[in-house]
Design an enzyme around this catalytic site. Structure first.
Site, PDB file in Angstrom:
ATOM      1  N   GLU A 167      21.225  50.754  44.163  1.00 52.90           N
ATOM      2  CA  GLU A 167      21.264  49.302  43.972  1.00 52.90           C
ATOM      3  C   GLU A 167      22.579  48.671  44.435  1.00 52.90           C
ATOM      4  O   GLU A 167      23.404  48.221  43.626  1.00 52.90           O
ATOM      5  CB  GLU A 167      20.968  48.952  42.512  1.00 52.90           C
ATOM      6  CG  GLU A 167      19.604  49.450  42.064  1.00 52.90           C
ATOM      7  CD  GLU A 167      19.219  49.002  40.657  1.00 52.90           C
ATOM      8  OE1 GLU A 167      20.087  48.500  39.926  1.00 52.90           O
ATOM      9  OE2 GLU A 167      18.034  49.151  40.306  1.00 52.90           O
ATOM     10  N   GLU A 352      12.400  52.914  41.322  1.00 51.50           N
ATOM     11  CA  GLU A 352      12.515  52.509  39.910  1.00 51.50           C
ATOM     12  C   GLU A 352      11.521  51.397  39.626  1.00 51.50           C
ATOM     13  O   GLU A 352      11.416  50.442  40.404  1.00 51.50           O
ATOM     14  CB  GLU A 352      13.908  51.968  39.563  1.00 51.50           C
ATOM     15  CG  GLU A 352      14.975  52.994  39.384  1.00 51.50           C
ATOM     16  CD  GLU A 352      16.323  52.388  38.969  1.00 51.50           C
ATOM     17  OE1 GLU A 352      16.338  51.341  38.273  1.00 51.50           O
ATOM     18  OE2 GLU A 352      17.342  52.975  39.351  1.00 51.50           O
TER      19      GLU A 352
HETATM   20  O1  IFM Z   1      19.256  50.765  33.718  1.00 54.87           O
HETATM   21  C1  IFM Z   1      19.181  50.181  34.999  1.00 54.87           C
HETATM   22  C2  IFM Z   1      19.520  51.193  36.063  1.00 54.87           C
HETATM   23  O2  IFM Z   1      20.785  51.719  35.875  1.00 54.87           O
HETATM   24  C3  IFM Z   1      19.447  50.579  37.422  1.00 54.87           C
HETATM   25  N1  IFM Z   1      18.223  49.844  37.646  1.00 54.87           N
HETATM   26  C4  IFM Z   1      17.794  48.936  36.604  1.00 54.87           C
HETATM   27  C5  IFM Z   1      17.801  49.634  35.262  1.00 54.87           C
HETATM   28  C6  IFM Z   1      17.347  48.659  34.155  1.00 54.87           C
HETATM   29  O3  IFM Z   1      18.224  47.592  34.048  1.00 54.87           O
END
Ligand code: IFM
Length: 442
Positions: A167, A352
């Site tokens: 990210e 994710e």
């Molecule tokens: O917990 C985070 C993760 O570290 C990165 N993506 C989003 C998740 C939820 O906020």
């Protein structure tokens, strides 16, 4: 959950994702201080000043956690390596305990039939590198390439896939412009430099891994659906710019070797001199694209009239306990957009997706029907995108375990498995059981 493996293309991978600082427990195993430890120790930054010092104690309980992942029927496990655990000073002498830990962890995945998907950096910058300017300092690209070589010398022969940075928007914009994550800066010049250096570090890490003969290398970008808050031209322009900063900047750099013009118009004068010469490194070829997706935001222009002043509003869709609207169509949008605009033959993974929810206890079971519905609806959008030609090869749920949700501490629970943060006991939730039975269905 109303699906089976046959609803997805042959070989489609189901997995769960975690990250080092959020679960391992950075107080053990010789890990060095990170900028998240410093950020959390500063009053007002993190709920109750909580840090990842103990987290889920995955460092000592990883066997139990991987047993649970394998028993669910998952095919793959996405984890990250902590830079500060491997190199406590960020550079120089490695911590042998840290290298041994990731060695054992990867072997433990393979022993259970879980394909290791490694992410090199999921936000725990070693404090000594933060002292040198962290992501504002161009040298970070070289430091990161060196870290990449050290850790991948140890585990690179056994990971199934690897991506440098989780990210980049969070690493750069959220942390240097919005100030909500470590190092908590609100400075456009710092943000611009971080927006560029994160891509450069990505490219240098890809080069380092290629030089070692590694294959199946990707990138993991996060995406939020940006809709105008109302039907004014100002709101439409604000949503477009939000989309550019969030969704088009990093993929534009990595896949096309160019940044979007609408974002450059504001950020360009704050970028480091000669940034154009780095675009070839930033766009070093990768083998797959990973997308993280959770929600949509309704966007309005801010009051200041300054470039980048954008306000987020929450609409009237049902929300998670993060206050994030549930908008599964957004996942379809990004899968089809990435397929059309950036993939050019590369496979896509959803790296994710998931929701935070409070799970009331019914008997021994943690009931989380909202999470079951969330996952089902988003998997439905994956199927819709696949049916229309998107080459999606896998889907990773965030997260395997309840864990440290950064500035929100331990309040927000994203796990398929409940963690009691007093006793550290793990209890699978109803969503865990639902997924397990869907994955075992023929
Ligand atoms: O917990 C985070 C993760 O570290 C990165 N993506 C989003 C998740 C939820 O906020």
């Amino acid at each position: 959950m109303d699906f089976s493996r046959t609803d997805f293309p042959p070989g489609f991978l189901f997995g769960a994702a975690t990250s080092s600082y959020q679960i391992e427990g950075h107080g053990v195993g010789g890990a060095g201080s990170t900028h998240w430890d410093d950020f959390a120790a500063t009053p007002g930054n993190v709920v109750r000043g909580e840090s990842g010092r103990r987290a889920c104690d995955h460092y000592q309980r990883y066997e139990e956690d991987l047993d649970l992942a394998a028993a669910m029927g998952l095919d793959a496990y996405r984890f990250s390596t902590s830079w500060a655990r491997v190199l406590p000073e960020g550079r120089g002498t490695p911590n042998p305990e840290g290298l041994d830990f990731y060695d054992r962890l990867v072997d433990a995945m393979l022993a259970r039939g879980l394909k290791p998907f490694a992410t090199l950096y999921h936000w725990e910058l070693p404090s000594p590198l933060a002292d040198l300017g962290g992501w504002r300092n161009r040298d970070i690209a070289g430091w990161f390439a060196d870290f990449t070589a050290v850790i991948m010398e140890r585990i690179g022969d056994r990971v199934h896939a690897a991506a440098p940075i989780n990210e980049p928007w969070c690493v750069a914009w959220l942390s240097h412009f919005l100030g909500l994550h470590a190092p908590g800066l609100r400075d456009i010049r710092a943000a611009a430099r971080a927006m560029h250096h994160v891509g450069l570090a990505h490219g240098r890490a890809i080069q380092a891994m290629r030089a070692m003969g590694m294959t199946n290398l990707g990138c993991v970008t996060n995406h939020e659906f940006a809709a105008p808050v109302d039907d004014t031209a100002e709101a439409a322009a604000a949503a477009e710019l939000y989309d550019g900063i969030y969704n088009r900047w990093f993929l534009g750099g990595i896949r096309n070797g160019e940044y979007p013009a609408d974002v450059l118009a504001g950020l360009g004068r704050h970028l480091p001199e000669g940034w154009q010469n780095d675009m070839a490194t930033i766009s070093e070829p990768v083998d797959w694209l990973g997308l993280n997706y959770y929600t949509r935001k309704l966007i309005a222009p801010g009051q200041s009239g300054l470039w980048g002043d954008l306000r987020e509003h929450v609409g009237d869709l049902p929300q998670t306990t993060m206050g994030w609207e549930i908008f599964p169509e957004g996942l379809y949008h990004f899968l089809t957009r990435v397929q059309a605009d950036y993939a050019r033959g590369l496979p896509i993974y959803v790296t994710e997706n998931g929701m935070s929810a409070d799970a009331p206890v019914h008997g021994a079971q943690q009931a989380d029907p909202d999470r079951i519905a969330y996952l089902e609806s988003h998997l439905g959008q994956v199927r819709r995108a696949v049916a229309e030609g998107a080459d999606v090869r896998g889907y990773f749920i965030w997260s395997l375990l309840d864990n440290y949700e950064w500035a929100l501490g331990y309040d927000k629970r994203f796990g398929l498995i409940h963690v009691d943060f007093e006793t550290l006991e793990r209890t699978p939730k109803a969503s865990y059981d639902a997924l397990k039975s869907a994955l075992s269905r023929s």
